[in-house]
Design a protein around this motif. Sequence first.
Motif, PDB file in Angstrom:
ATOM      1  N   VAL A 252       0.887  -1.091   0.058  1.00 14.40           N
ATOM      2  CA  VAL A 252       0.025  -0.113   0.032  1.00 14.40           C
ATOM      3  C   VAL A 252       1.070   1.205  -0.086  1.00 14.40           C
ATOM      4  CG1 VAL A 252      -2.047  -0.974   1.140  1.00 14.40           C
ATOM      5  CG2 VAL A 252      -0.331  -0.055   2.557  1.00 14.40           C
ATOM      6  N   ARG A 253       2.004   1.057   0.425  1.00  8.95           N
ATOM      7  CA  ARG A 253       2.950   2.321   0.565  1.00  8.95           C
ATOM      8  C   ARG A 253       4.259   1.946   0.575  1.00  8.95           C
ATOM      9  NH1 ARG A 253      -0.129   2.546   4.914  1.00  8.95           N
ATOM     10  NH2 ARG A 253      -1.796   3.814   3.642  1.00  8.95           N
ATOM     11  N   THR A 254       5.329   2.737   0.275  1.00 11.76           N
ATOM     12  CA  THR A 254       6.773   2.662   0.468  1.00 11.76           C
ATOM     13  C   THR A 254       7.484   4.021   1.042  1.00 11.76           C
ATOM     14  OG1 THR A 254       7.327   3.134  -1.909  1.00 11.76           O
ATOM     15  CG2 THR A 254       7.233   0.921  -1.462  1.00 11.76           C
ATOM     16  N   ALA A 255       8.538   3.458   1.993  1.00  7.60           N
ATOM     17  CA  ALA A 255       9.180   4.875   2.487  1.00  7.60           C
ATOM     18  C   ALA A 255      10.586   4.655   1.946  1.00  7.60           C
ATOM     19  CB  ALA A 255       9.311   4.543   4.111  1.00  7.60           C
ATOM     20  N   THR A 256      10.912   5.978   1.304  1.00 12.05           N
ATOM     21  CA  THR A 256      11.977   5.979   0.296  1.00 12.05           C
ATOM     22  C   THR A 256      13.172   6.898   1.290  1.00 12.05           C
ATOM     23  OG1 THR A 256      10.983   7.616  -0.769  1.00 12.05           O
ATOM     24  CG2 THR A 256      10.522   5.550  -1.639  1.00 12.05           C
ATOM     25  N   GLU A 285      15.785   6.824  10.893  1.00  7.12           N
ATOM     26  CA  GLU A 285      14.585   7.628  10.009  1.00  7.12           C
ATOM     27  C   GLU A 285      13.273   7.218  10.670  1.00  7.12           C
ATOM     28  OE1 GLU A 285      15.615   9.829   8.123  1.00  7.12           O
ATOM     29  OE2 GLU A 285      17.614   9.346   7.770  1.00  7.12           O
ATOM     30  N   ILE A 286      12.256   8.054  10.890  1.00 11.15           N
ATOM     31  CA  ILE A 286      10.979   7.759  11.529  1.00 11.15           C
ATOM     32  C   ILE A 286       9.898   8.246  10.323  1.00 11.15           C
ATOM     33  CG2 ILE A 286       9.490   8.287  13.330  1.00 11.15           C
ATOM     34  CD1 ILE A 286      11.919   8.557  14.966  1.00 11.15           C
ATOM     35  N   GLU A 293       4.791   9.074   4.962  1.00  5.68           N
ATOM     36  CA  GLU A 293       5.594  10.377   5.156  1.00  5.68           C
ATOM     37  C   GLU A 293       6.795  10.033   5.893  1.00  5.68           C
ATOM     38  OE1 GLU A 293       5.037  14.839   6.796  1.00  5.68           O
ATOM     39  OE2 GLU A 293       3.370  13.207   7.015  1.00  5.68           O
ATOM     40  N   HIS A 294       7.892  10.705   5.787  1.00  2.00           N
ATOM     41  CA  HIS A 294       9.061  10.723   6.541  1.00  2.00           C
ATOM     42  C   HIS A 294       8.984  11.743   7.434  1.00  2.00           C
ATOM     43  CE1 HIS A 294      13.310  11.995   7.240  1.00  2.00           C
ATOM     44  NE2 HIS A 294      13.419  10.808   7.613  1.00  2.00           N
TER      45      HIS A 294
END
Length: 334
Positions: A252-256, A285-286, A293-294
Motif C-alpha cells: 500500500v505504500r513505500t518509505a524511500t 529515520e522515522i 511520510e518521512h
Amino acid sequence: MARIAPRTSVAPERLKTLIPSLKPTIYHDPGTNKTPNNIRTIAWNPLGNYIATGCLDKTLRVWNADKPNVRQSTELKGHTASIEKVAFNPVKELELCSVSSDGVVRFWDVKSKQVLNEIKGLGETFTLAWAPHGGCVVVGNKEDKLFVLSSKQSIPISTHQQPVQTNNITFCWSSERIFTTTGDGKTRILLFPSFEPAYQFDYKDEQDAELLLAGHTSSCIAVELHPFNRYLATGGTDSLIALWETTEWNCVRTATKMTGPVRSLSFSFDGLYIVGGSDEGAGMEIFNSETGEHLCTYKTMTPSSVVAWAPNRYAIAYADSGSLRVIGASTGGK
C-alpha cells in the motif's frame, strides 16, 4: 530520559518536532568493544523495563531500562562467538533466548543468570523469532535451515531446509504463520508448524504457484509486523521500506528516505510510526506508517543499524558509537 506519557499517542506534527529534540540516555559498558558495529541485536522485554543487547565481542547483557549504570545490569556468559540475535519470551518477563554464530542457542533465566536449556550444533545461526504464545522459537542459520526449538528440549523439534536464501523471520500474532525474507527481494508467508506456503495459486502452466510479496529490487533483510496486524513492513538492501496490508497482501505504500540497506525495523506500540535502522547514513529515520511520510531523522554519532521501539511507550533503543542508547519515555523507575 525526557518523559512522554506512556500509552498516549502523539500526533505526527508533534512527534516530528519532539523526537529530534530528545537527549539520549547512554548505557555505558566499559568492558565492551566500542566499534560502531559491535552491538548486533537489541530486544525489549514484554513490560518494557529491561533491554537485552548482544555484541560482536560475545558480550550478552540485560540492562534495567531506568538504570543505565553497568553495575545495575546483568551479564550472561557462555557464548564463544558473536551474539547475532536476542529475544525475550513474549509471555515471561525475564526469560531470554540468544542466538550465536557459535551454533549454540541458549535459553536464560535472567534473574538467576541460569541457562534453562541449550541446543548445540546448529551451524552459524543468526535469525530468531519467538512465537507469540511463548512456547517455542524459530531460529535460522546461514545454510538456510530453519529450526523449531523449545526451552525444554535439547534437540530441535523440527528442521526445515529453505529453497532460497532466508535472511529474517517473524511470526504472525496467532502463531499460525511465519514471514521469511529472502535474498531475491521477496517475502514468503508460511504456515506454522508445517512451513508449507500459506497461499498458492493453481495456474494452467504452473501448478502450486506460491504467493510471494515482491516489493524489493534486491535482498530483503528486515521484517516486522504491525502491533494490530494492519501491516507487514519489510526492508531491503535497496533502501526501501515496504508496507503490506494483511488482507489481500497488496503493497500500500513505500518509505524511500532511508540511506543504505534497511537492517532493522520497529513499529511504535500504537502502530502509528515505524523507525528504520541502517549501517549507513546519519541517524534513525522515522515514518508515519499510515501515510509513508518521512517525519524526521534522529541524528546519531555513527550509523545506527539496530533499532527497537519499546512495547508500551514512545521510547527507542538503538546502537550508537558502540553503546546502547535510549530516547523517549521513562518507565518511571527510580
